[in-house]
Scaffold this active site. Structure first.
Site, short mmCIF file in Angstrom:
data_model
loop_
_atom_site.label_atom_id
_atom_site.label_comp_id
_atom_site.label_asym_id
_atom_site.label_seq_id
_atom_site.Cartn_x
_atom_site.Cartn_y
_atom_site.Cartn_z
CE1 TYR A 16 -4.33 -1.41 0.86
CE2 TYR A 16 -2.98 -3.19 1.47
CZ TYR A 16 -4.07 -2.69 1.20
OH TYR A 16 -4.96 -3.81 1.18
CB THR A 43 -3.52 -2.06 -2.90
OG1 THR A 43 -3.60 -3.39 -2.95
CG2 THR A 43 -5.06 -1.67 -2.94
CE LYS A 129 -6.05 -6.08 -4.80
NZ LYS A 129 -7.16 -5.16 -4.44
CB SER A 151 -9.37 -5.52 -8.08
OG SER A 151 -9.74 -5.53 -6.82
CG HIS A 153 -10.01 -2.65 -1.82
ND1 HIS A 153 -8.57 -2.93 -1.88
CD2 HIS A 153 -10.25 -3.01 -0.40
CE1 HIS A 153 -8.20 -3.05 -0.78
NE2 HIS A 153 -8.82 -3.13 0.03
NE ARG A 156 -12.49 -5.80 2.91
CZ ARG A 156 -11.72 -6.23 2.11
NH1 ARG A 156 -12.04 -7.03 1.04
NH2 ARG A 156 -10.43 -6.08 2.45
#
Length: 172
Positions: A16, A43, A129, A151, A153, A156
């Site tokens: 991250y 991410t 991602k 994606s 995530h 949520r």
């Protein structure tokens, strides 16, 4: 490092972007130095509140909670990240929402310049991602990403994002 290099299987450092860029750089350096990781997966669809603070109550309802002092309670949530200098968060700490000095603060200002910066730190492939649009897929390739992951995530963190399967054809 010893635990990570001895465990079988392909390992990617799940990264991250933190406000504490020195932590990010150190994680990337240690991951590459260890020789245990085949890629870095960055991410990019989560530049806000940490999952642990928002989702812990839901996780606690769904899982059998380990008892304090047991090996399950004391095990690391993200052992591969811990081995690369990242999060040292245990299951027990996550369940009790205790803060952990080494966990970092997600940056809410993630940009393509950050992706370029991470690419400059490593010779490992970098996977972006969190791609949900053809424009972002093209930009990821233009800045040097080795691959992308379509994606949202898990739906949520951002209620209202399109399901990955619906945008996949246009991204491809």
């Amino acid at each position: 490092y010893q635990q990570v290099t001895q465990e079988p299987g392909i390992k990617w450092l799940h990264l991250y972007m933190f406000q504490e860029k020195d932590m990010v750089a150190e994680s990337v350096r240690l991951a590459e130095e260890s020789g245990a990781f085949g890629a870095i997966i960055l991410t990019c669809d989560h530049p806000h509140f940490r999952v642990q603070h928002r989702m812990v109550p839901h996780f606690m309802k769904l899982m059998q909670l380990p008892k304090k002092g047991t090996s399950q309670y004391n095990r690391l949530m993200f052992p591969n990240q811990a081995a690369a200098g990242g999060c040292q968060l245990t299951v027990g700490q996550m369940l009790t929402e205790q803060s952990v000095d080494s966990s970092g603060t997600n940056s809410d200002k993630l940009s393509w310049e950050d992706v370029k910066w991470i690419l400059s730190l490593t010779s490992l492939p970098v996977v972006v991602k969190g791609v949900l649009s053809p424009e972002d897929a093209v930009k990821a390739v233009e800045v040097g990403a080795s691959a992308i992951v379509v994606s949202n995530h898990g739906g949520r963190q951002f209620d209202g994002a399109p399901p990955a399967i619906e945008v996949l054809p246009s991204v491809v």
